[in-house]
Each structure stands twice: as structure tokens, then as C-alpha cells.
Design a protein around this motif. Structure first.
Motif, PDB file in Angstrom:
ATOM      1  N   ALA A 171     -89.890 -18.677-106.806  1.00  0.00           N
ATOM      2  CA  ALA A 171     -88.522 -18.259-106.508  1.00  0.00           C
ATOM      3  C   ALA A 171     -88.414 -17.703-105.088  1.00  0.00           C
ATOM      4  O   ALA A 171     -87.460 -17.994-104.359  1.00  0.00           O
ATOM      5  N   GLY A 172     -89.400 -16.898-104.688  1.00  0.00           N
ATOM      6  CA  GLY A 172     -89.377 -16.325-103.348  1.00  0.00           C
ATOM      7  C   GLY A 172     -89.427 -17.383-102.266  1.00  0.00           C
ATOM      8  O   GLY A 172     -88.747 -17.289-101.238  1.00  0.00           O
ATOM      9  N   GLU A 173     -90.256 -18.429-102.487  1.00  0.00           N
ATOM     10  CA  GLU A 173     -90.329 -19.528-101.527  1.00  0.00           C
ATOM     11  C   GLU A 173     -89.010 -20.275-101.458  1.00  0.00           C
ATOM     12  O   GLU A 173     -88.566 -20.681-100.373  1.00  0.00           O
ATOM     13  N   ALA A 174     -88.374 -20.485-102.610  1.00  0.00           N
ATOM     14  CA  ALA A 174     -87.088 -21.170-102.630  1.00  0.00           C
ATOM     15  C   ALA A 174     -86.028 -20.373-101.881  1.00  0.00           C
ATOM     16  O   ALA A 174     -85.185 -20.947-101.170  1.00  0.00           O
ATOM     17  N   PHE A 175     -86.062 -19.047-102.005  1.00  0.00           N
ATOM     18  CA  PHE A 175     -85.140 -18.199-101.263  1.00  0.00           C
ATOM     19  C   PHE A 175     -85.342 -18.386 -99.759  1.00  0.00           C
ATOM     20  O   PHE A 175     -84.371 -18.577 -99.015  1.00  0.00           O
ATOM     21  N   ASP A 176     -86.580 -18.340 -99.306  1.00  0.00           N
ATOM     22  CA  ASP A 176     -86.865 -18.447 -97.868  1.00  0.00           C
ATOM     23  C   ASP A 176     -86.483 -19.818 -97.317  1.00  0.00           C
ATOM     24  O   ASP A 176     -85.906 -19.933 -96.227  1.00  0.00           O
ATOM     25  N   LYS A 177     -86.803 -20.881 -98.061  1.00  0.00           N
ATOM     26  CA  LYS A 177     -86.501 -22.229 -97.593  1.00  0.00           C
ATOM     27  C   LYS A 177     -84.994 -22.502 -97.580  1.00  0.00           C
ATOM     28  O   LYS A 177     -84.470 -23.146 -96.665  1.00  0.00           O
ATOM     29  N   THR A 178     -84.296 -22.004 -98.592  1.00  0.00           N
ATOM     30  CA  THR A 178     -82.845 -22.183 -98.632  1.00  0.00           C
ATOM     31  C   THR A 178     -82.177 -21.388 -97.525  1.00  0.00           C
ATOM     32  O   THR A 178     -81.217 -21.853 -96.900  1.00  0.00           O
ATOM     33  N   ALA A 179     -82.664 -20.183 -97.282  1.00  0.00           N
ATOM     34  CA  ALA A 179     -82.108 -19.371 -96.200  1.00  0.00           C
ATOM     35  C   ALA A 179     -82.241 -20.095 -94.861  1.00  0.00           C
ATOM     36  O   ALA A 179     -81.317 -20.076 -94.027  1.00  0.00           O
ATOM     37  N   LYS A 180     -83.378 -20.756 -94.658  1.00  0.00           N
ATOM     38  CA  LYS A 180     -83.588 -21.502 -93.408  1.00  0.00           C
ATOM     39  C   LYS A 180     -82.596 -22.651 -93.292  1.00  0.00           C
ATOM     40  O   LYS A 180     -82.054 -22.920 -92.206  1.00  0.00           O
ATOM     41  N   LEU A 181     -82.319 -23.326 -94.406  1.00  0.00           N
ATOM     42  CA  LEU A 181     -81.347 -24.420 -94.406  1.00  0.00           C
ATOM     43  C   LEU A 181     -79.950 -23.923 -94.036  1.00  0.00           C
ATOM     44  O   LEU A 181     -79.149 -24.653 -93.442  1.00  0.00           O
ATOM     45  N   LEU A 182     -79.661 -22.679 -94.380  1.00  0.00           N
ATOM     46  CA  LEU A 182     -78.341 -22.101 -94.108  1.00  0.00           C
ATOM     47  C   LEU A 182     -78.315 -21.346 -92.783  1.00  0.00           C
ATOM     48  O   LEU A 182     -77.327 -20.660 -92.486  1.00  0.00           O
ATOM     49  N   GLY A 183     -79.390 -21.451 -92.024  1.00  0.00           N
ATOM     50  CA  GLY A 183     -79.411 -20.828 -90.701  1.00  0.00           C
ATOM     51  C   GLY A 183     -79.625 -19.332 -90.714  1.00  0.00           C
ATOM     52  O   GLY A 183     -79.292 -18.647 -89.738  1.00  0.00           O
ATOM     53  N   LEU A 184     -80.205 -18.802 -91.800  1.00  0.00           N
ATOM     54  CA  LEU A 184     -80.441 -17.367 -91.906  1.00  0.00           C
ATOM     55  C   LEU A 184     -81.846 -17.030 -91.425  1.00  0.00           C
ATOM     56  O   LEU A 184     -82.748 -17.854 -91.451  1.00  0.00           O
ATOM     57  N   ASP A 185     -82.033 -15.790 -90.987  1.00  0.00           N
ATOM     58  CA  ASP A 185     -83.320 -15.350 -90.477  1.00  0.00           C
ATOM     59  C   ASP A 185     -84.344 -15.198 -91.588  1.00  0.00           C
ATOM     60  O   ASP A 185     -84.001 -14.966 -92.759  1.00  0.00           O
ATOM     61  N   TYR A 186     -85.613 -15.300 -91.217  1.00  0.00           N
ATOM     62  CA  TYR A 186     -86.723 -14.980 -92.115  1.00  0.00           C
ATOM     63  C   TYR A 186     -86.912 -13.461 -92.152  1.00  0.00           C
ATOM     64  O   TYR A 186     -86.755 -12.800 -91.124  1.00  0.00           O
ATOM     65  N   PRO A 187     -87.250 -12.895 -93.323  1.00  0.00           N
ATOM     66  CA  PRO A 187     -87.345 -13.534 -94.631  1.00  0.00           C
ATOM     67  C   PRO A 187     -85.964 -13.727 -95.258  1.00  0.00           C
ATOM     68  O   PRO A 187     -85.051 -12.943 -94.998  1.00  0.00           O
ATOM     69  N   GLY A 188     -85.845 -14.742 -96.087  1.00  0.00           N
ATOM     70  CA  GLY A 188     -84.514 -15.142 -96.522  1.00  0.00           C
ATOM     71  C   GLY A 188     -83.963 -14.464 -97.744  1.00  0.00           C
ATOM     72  O   GLY A 188     -82.762 -14.542 -98.004  1.00  0.00           O
ATOM     73  N   GLY A 189     -84.817 -13.790 -98.530  1.00  0.00           N
ATOM     74  CA  GLY A 189     -84.353 -13.239 -99.799  1.00  0.00           C
ATOM     75  C   GLY A 189     -83.176 -12.304 -99.675  1.00  0.00           C
ATOM     76  O   GLY A 189     -82.120 -12.519-100.288  1.00  0.00           O
ATOM     77  N   ALA A 190     -83.320 -11.255 -98.898  1.00  0.00           N
ATOM     78  CA  ALA A 190     -82.244 -10.270 -98.749  1.00  0.00           C
ATOM     79  C   ALA A 190     -81.032 -10.870 -98.065  1.00  0.00           C
ATOM     80  O   ALA A 190     -79.878 -10.597 -98.445  1.00  0.00           O
ATOM     81  N   ALA A 191     -81.258 -11.729 -97.067  1.00  0.00           N
ATOM     82  CA  ALA A 191     -80.148 -12.314 -96.314  1.00  0.00           C
ATOM     83  C   ALA A 191     -79.298 -13.220 -97.181  1.00  0.00           C
ATOM     84  O   ALA A 191     -78.053 -13.174 -97.128  1.00  0.00           O
ATOM     85  N   ILE A 192     -79.938 -14.062 -97.989  1.00  0.00           N
ATOM     86  CA  ILE A 192     -79.174 -14.995 -98.802  1.00  0.00           C
ATOM     87  C   ILE A 192     -78.459 -14.279 -99.952  1.00  0.00           C
ATOM     88  O   ILE A 192     -77.359 -14.662-100.360  1.00  0.00           O
TER      89      ILE A 192
END
Length: 357
Positions: A171-192
Motif C-alpha cells: 500500500a505504501g508503494e502504491a501511495f508513493d507511485k500514485t503521488a508521483k503520477l499526480l505530480g506530488l512530492d516524495y514521500p507521497g502518502g501524506a501528500a496524496i
């Protein structure tokens, strides 16, 4: 017993001092936290879009001694007051683990103290015991940390049974990869998760992988691919209106988060029913996700089980959970390794292989 804990498995350097006296007296476990220091490397790795192992290892070397000094000052103790040293032995980045192991073993050698290597996930799994309301054994643990998504039955300290785990992306990897697709900074969990709060419910019909698989395993790679397809469709429309782009990202984030939460909650509820347990623990970095917490709380009220969380500041990697897990292991007569000087690490380590019985 006063235990020093050292965490260096990935991109956080954590040091903490824990006193087992409250735990042994039947008082709330969090009262034993005497001092702690934590440094996150997020800012350093953000430009690379992920953790760079060599940079992580070098930063641990720079941080661990100042964090030890900080923890000692907070606790009002000196090194001579420490009874044992716990360190993260695995799993994690090999170079990062070596820093913690070398530091722990060298310090223990100089102070003539025992050491114990702690499984990183055991630290996360037991961290809810440090909350205001601790779960009762046996309980079900939903571990959602970095590259791990697992359901465990916990019958006691060192008594863990794997019920289900991710077959591909966690789940954590999916959060980070999806955040990148949406142009969000790493790490993506909190941002998304923050972006999802602005999104509308049900705009995108994203898959909920293995929701009805009949088992307790997970899979999130297909969900990530579905998000990518939606992004490509939107980009093909060549939309330039800023407000429309922002709303698209928020709606897609909301559908993504809702899909993951639905799967995690459903599988957790199924695990409780199959085992007859009445207590559920949520641990790991994604355990800080408010949408997941709210959904679990709602299910708990409806279906008569209790859900427990670690304090928010202990959801990410930290030294407290390592000191605590190491202390409980020692109290369980599992004294771990001695100060032999061997910098032993286990970058890949099955939690069940670490059972006491």
C-alpha cells in the motif's frame, strides 16, 4: 531495566531510551519513554524521488551520536545508567542497518552491555502498546509500512502468525507511485491523503484488487496501473484550465485512497471474524492516514471490535519502538545476541522466523 534503542533501517535515524518499570508494574507502557531523538531524511531524498541507499547510510553516521546525546539529556541519564542496547537488525537497507549495528555493538562493547537485534516490523507491530489504550492479546495487526502490507495474528510477545500479505506492490508503494503520477512530492502518502480531502467521492471507478478473493492477501499494482490510465486519458484531452487540472487530481486522489481503504478495512474485518479476535491494531507509516483511521473507527463501532493505534509520532520509523520491542524481548527471556563485536544484520528477514515459540 533501561534500554537504549537505535533505528537505522531506511531514511529515519531514531534513538530512544525506554524504562520497563511502568510496563512491569502494569502501568501504561508510554510512561516508560524517557527520552528520544529522531531525524528524517525526507528533504535530502526528495530531489531523487526516493531513498538513495548510500546517502541514507552516510546520513545515519552523522546523526546517530547527536541523537544519542539528545536522548540522554531528555532522560536526565548518563550512559552508565543504560542496562542494554537494542538495534534494528533487519529488514531494511543493508548499509543503513550496518550503521546501527556497528554503533550499537561498539557502544555495548565499551560499556560491557548486552545487545539485542530487533525485527523492524516487530517494532511497528508492538508500538500500539505504547498508546493510551493498549490492545489485549490476542489481536490482529494490520502492518502497513513502506514495502510491507501484512495481516498478522499476535498471540503474545514473539508469537506471530502471518494471515495475509501483499503479492506485489504494498500500500505504501502504491501511495508513493500514485503521488508521483499526480505530480506530488516524495514521500507521497501524506501528500496524496491531503489532496484527497479536496476530492469528490465516486468520480472514478477504480478497482479494489482482491477485495473478494476469499483470502487475506493484497495486491495494489493493478490499482496503480488504473490511476496511470486515468492520467493518460486526461492528458490526452490537453486540458489547460488550472482549476480543472487541480480538481481532476483531487478527485483521482480521493478515488485512489477510497479504494485502498476499502480493501484494507474489508480484509482486516475478515481476519477478525476468522480468528475470533476482538482487537485490531493498525501499525506502520500508513497507520497515520486519517481516512483509514476514520474508516476503521466506523467499522469498529458498527461491528463491536476495538481498534488501536500507536501515537501519531510513533507511526513512522523511530527509536522508541525498537527500544520497547527489545525490552519486551529481554523480559521474555530472549536475550538476543551478546557484545561479540559481530555487526550482524538481516536485510531480508521473515518476522515469523523470529518467533519465541
Amino acid at each position: 531495566m533501561i534500554v537504549l534503542g537505535i533505528e537505522t533501517s531506511c531514511d529515519e535515524t531514531g534513538v530512544a531510551i525506554y524504562d520497563t518499570t511502568p510496563w512491569e508494574a502494569g502501568k501504561p507502557a508510554f510512561l516508560g519513554i524517557l527520552g528520544q531523538g529522531l531525524h528524517s531524511q525526507i528533504a535530502m531524498h526528495r530531489d531523487y524521488g526516493g531513498v538513495v541507499p548510500e546517502l541514507a547510510s552516510r546520513d545515519h553516521i552523522r546523526r546517530v551520536l547527536p541523537l544519542l546525546d539528545q536522548s540522554l539529556v531528555q532522560s536526565g541519564l548518563k550512559l552508565g545508567n543504560i542496562d542494554a542496547i537494542a538495534y534494528t537488525q533487519g529488514p531494511g537497507l543493508a548499509g543503513a542497518l550496518l550503521v546501527g549495528s556497528a554503533f550499537a555493538k561498539s557502544l555495548a562493547q565499551g560499556l560491557n552491555l548486552p545487545t539485542i537485534g530487533v525485527h523492524h516490523l516487530e517494532g511497528h507491530l508492538l508500538s500500539p502498546l505504547l498508546g493510551q489504550t493498549a490492545p489485549q492479546f490476542p489481536f490482529i495487526a494490520l502492518l502497513v509500512s513502506g514495502g510491507h502490507t501484512q495481516l498478522m495474528k499476535v498471540s503474545g510477545i514473539g508469537q506471530y502468525e502471518l494471515l495475509g500479505e501483499t503479492l506485489d506492490d504494498a500500500a505504501g508503494e502504491a501511495f508513493d507511485k500514485t503521488a508521483k503520477l499526480l505530480g506530488l512530492d516524495y514521500p507521497g502518502g501524506a501528500a496524496i491523503s491531503k489532496l484527497a480531502e479536496k476530492g469528490r467521492v465516486g468520480i472514478f471507478d477504480l478497482p479494489k484488487p482482491m477485495l473478494h478473493s476469499g483470502d487475506l492477501d493484497f495486491s495494489f499494482s493493478g490499482l496503480k496501473t488504473a490511476v496511470l490510465n486515468q492520467v493518460k486519458k486526461f492528458e490526452a484531452r490537453s486540458v489547460t484550465e488550472p482549476t480543472e487540472v487541480v480538481q481532476f487530481h483531487a478527485d483521482l486522489a480521493r478515488s485512489f485512497v477510497d479504494a485502498i481503504v476499502t480493501v484494507l478495512v474489508s480484509k482486516s474485518e475478515k481476519a477478525l471474524k476468522q480468528t475470533g479476535c476482538k482487537h485490531l491494531v493498525l501499525a506502520g507509516g500508513v497507520g497515520a492516514n486519517l481516512q483509514l483511521r476514520n474508516a476503521l473507527n466506523e467499522k469498529a463501532m458498527k461491528n463491536g471490535f476495538e481498534v488501536h493505534y500507536p501515537p501519531l509520532e510513533l507511526c513512522t520509523d523511530n527509536g522508541v519502538m525498537i527500544a520497547f520491542a527489545g525490552a519486551l524481548r529481554m523480559l521474555s527471556k530472549n536475550n538476543g545476541s551478546t557484545t561479540s563485536g559481530a555487526f550482524d544484520i538481516k536485510p531480508r528477514w521473515d518476522l515469523q522466523s523470529n518467533n519465541l515459540i
